[in-house]
Design an enzyme around this catalytic site. Structure first.
Site, PDB file in Angstrom:
ATOM      1  N   ASN A 282    -118.940  58.131  -1.439  1.00 16.60           N
ATOM      2  CA  ASN A 282    -119.079  57.732  -2.841  1.00 16.60           C
ATOM      3  C   ASN A 282    -120.300  58.367  -3.503  1.00 16.60           C
ATOM      4  O   ASN A 282    -120.388  58.409  -4.724  1.00 16.60           O
ATOM      5  CB  ASN A 282    -119.179  56.207  -2.958  1.00 16.60           C
ATOM      6  CG  ASN A 282    -117.889  55.524  -2.531  1.00 16.60           C
ATOM      7  OD1 ASN A 282    -116.818  55.878  -3.009  1.00 16.60           O
ATOM      8  ND2 ASN A 282    -117.987  54.559  -1.628  1.00 16.60           N
TER       9      ASN A 282
ATOM     10  N   ASP B  68    -117.239  71.433  -3.544  1.00 18.25           N
ATOM     11  CA  ASP B  68    -117.714  71.344  -2.162  1.00 18.25           C
ATOM     12  C   ASP B  68    -118.621  72.538  -1.890  1.00 18.25           C
ATOM     13  O   ASP B  68    -118.400  73.621  -2.441  1.00 18.25           O
ATOM     14  CB  ASP B  68    -116.532  71.383  -1.189  1.00 18.25           C
ATOM     15  CG  ASP B  68    -115.835  70.037  -1.069  1.00 18.25           C
ATOM     16  OD1 ASP B  68    -116.287  69.086  -1.750  1.00 18.25           O
ATOM     17  OD2 ASP B  68    -114.857  69.929  -0.317  1.00 18.25           O
TER      18      ASP B  68
ATOM     19  N   ASP C  27    -111.654  61.660  -3.444  1.00 18.30           N
ATOM     20  CA  ASP C  27    -111.037  62.513  -4.468  1.00 18.30           C
ATOM     21  C   ASP C  27    -109.761  61.887  -5.033  1.00 18.30           C
ATOM     22  O   ASP C  27    -109.493  61.981  -6.236  1.00 18.30           O
ATOM     23  CB  ASP C  27    -110.770  63.913  -3.906  1.00 18.30           C
ATOM     24  CG  ASP C  27    -110.110  63.890  -2.535  1.00 18.30           C
ATOM     25  OD1 ASP C  27    -109.828  62.792  -2.006  1.00 18.30           O
ATOM     26  OD2 ASP C  27    -109.872  64.977  -1.988  1.00 18.30           O
TER      27      ASP C  27
ATOM     28  N   ILE D 224    -112.040  69.737   6.481  1.00 17.24           N
ATOM     29  CA  ILE D 224    -111.432  68.581   7.120  1.00 17.24           C
ATOM     30  C   ILE D 224    -109.905  68.641   7.047  1.00 17.24           C
ATOM     31  O   ILE D 224    -109.221  68.104   7.904  1.00 17.24           O
ATOM     32  CB  ILE D 224    -111.964  67.285   6.477  1.00 17.24           C
ATOM     33  CG1 ILE D 224    -111.528  66.054   7.273  1.00 17.24           C
ATOM     34  CG2 ILE D 224    -111.528  67.166   5.024  1.00 17.24           C
ATOM     35  CD1 ILE D 224    -112.205  64.779   6.854  1.00 17.24           C
TER      36      ILE D 224
END
Ligand SMILES: *[C@@H]1O[C@H](CO)[C@@H](O)[C@H](O)[C@H]1NC(C)=O
Length: 327
Positions: A141, A159, A255, A285
């Site tokens: 968060n 990212d 997201d 990931i």
């Protein structure tokens, strides 16, 4: 001879069809632009002449110039160095903020390196403001915490291992300026209705391939997307705490939570901008096993928490004609 001739006329015919399609698309695009300009003029004239719309629509302050690049990083300093250097070189970047989520603050040498890099890479006289936003806990968060001292309404959330070329970014920013309540991003995803499920409606998370194949999407991921800074406040202070707790517990789906929040606030789909992205460093990931199962669960759990499915599907995508040689 004759076959040859026919082949040539076929080629000619195909060419003609292609140019017609091309010009049709250009015409469509032009009329969209004109419609958009018209709506702007009408909108401006409206407020100029003192008409006020009374509606329950979201009212955000109008956008100031430029955008803030919000980089989410985690223990990848070499990747962070490359990414900061890149975004410092893009022209409309007002500030670069790095969300740092570790026990130890960034080292003085890393800070000094990055500040210097921002100063030297900046193309314009305006050097982007560079800062870290420190969090001691590793919590997904964190990336949506409101930012102090923010000067722009536009946030570009990214990212640390994703690089979007400056020209693509500028184009996406201009798209966002025309739709500032929407998320405008490069990584589309879809919620499909799971037809195998017999009882209540269940949803399946549609990854890149399904979106590519069907051309339909309902989310753009915050790993590479523009959105209004108000959504940071809404995410942190107004979104149900149960969703924040879910994200922090599952270490996933922040997201998707942001996509639900924006869809619930606007009732509209996001905007997908087509463009090439580059990944630096190791694989993310998404390549891990079991990822899509967890994403399916997030979708369905968020639907229960909201009490309905807020996501809206769309087929529209924005393409920068300047860089697209074949339509
Ligand atoms: C969805 O939006 C409505 C209207 O803005 C709001 O009242 C409600 O709290 C939102 N739901 C969630 C779960 O945030």
């Amino acid at each position: 001879m004759r076959v040859h001739h026919r082949n040539r006329s076929l080629v000619k015919w195909i060419r003609q069809v292609l140019t017609n399609i091309g010009s049709l698309k250009t015409k469509l695009l032009l009329s969209f632009c004109m419609l958009f300009a018209l709506s702007l003029i009408v909108g401006r004239a409206g407020s100029f002449m003192g008409w006020h719309r009374h509606s329950t629509e979201l009212k955000f302050p109008s956008s100031r110039g430029g955008y803030t690049v919000l980089i989410n990083t985690w223990r990848r300093n070499s990747v962070l160095k490359q990414s900061v250097a890149h975004y410092a070189s893009c022209s409309s970047v007002d500030a670069i903020r790095v969300v740092w989520s570790e026990n130890n603050p960034p080292s003085e040498s890393l800070k000094a390196y990055l500040r210097k890099s921002v100063r030297s890479k900046a193309k314009s006289n305006h050097k982007p403001d560079f800062r870290f936003d420190l969090n001691e806990q590793d919590n997904l968060n964190n990336r949506f915490k409101p930012i102090e001292g923010l000067r722009t309404d536009a946030i570009f959330s990214i990212d640390d291992d994703v690089v979007v070329p400056c020209s693509t970014l500028e184009f996406a920013f201009s798209v966002w300026q025309s739709a500032p309540y929407s998320m405008v991003g490069f990584v589309p995803r879809m919620h499909w209705v799971d037809t195998k499920s017999a009882d209540a409606i269940r949803y399946k998370y549609g990854g890149w391939w399904s979106v590519w194949w069907m051309g339909t999407y309902s989310m753009v991921l915050s790993k590479a997307a523009f959105f209004h800074q108000k959504y940071l406040e809404m995410y942190t202070y107004h979104m149900p705490a149960s969703i924040q707790e879910y994200v922090s517990r599952e270490r996933n789906c922040e997201d998707i939570a942001m996509s639900f929040l924006v869809a619930n606030a606007t009732g509209a789909p996001p905007v997908w901008v087509k463009g090439k992205l580059f990944e630096i460093g190791s694989s993310g990931i998404s390549s891990l096993k079991g990822h899509s199962q967890r994403r399916n669960e997030c979708l369905n759990d968020f639907v229960s928490l909201y009490g309905y499915m807020p996501l809206v599907a769309s087929n529209f995508n924005a393409v920068n004609v300047q860089y697209e040689w074949f339509w």
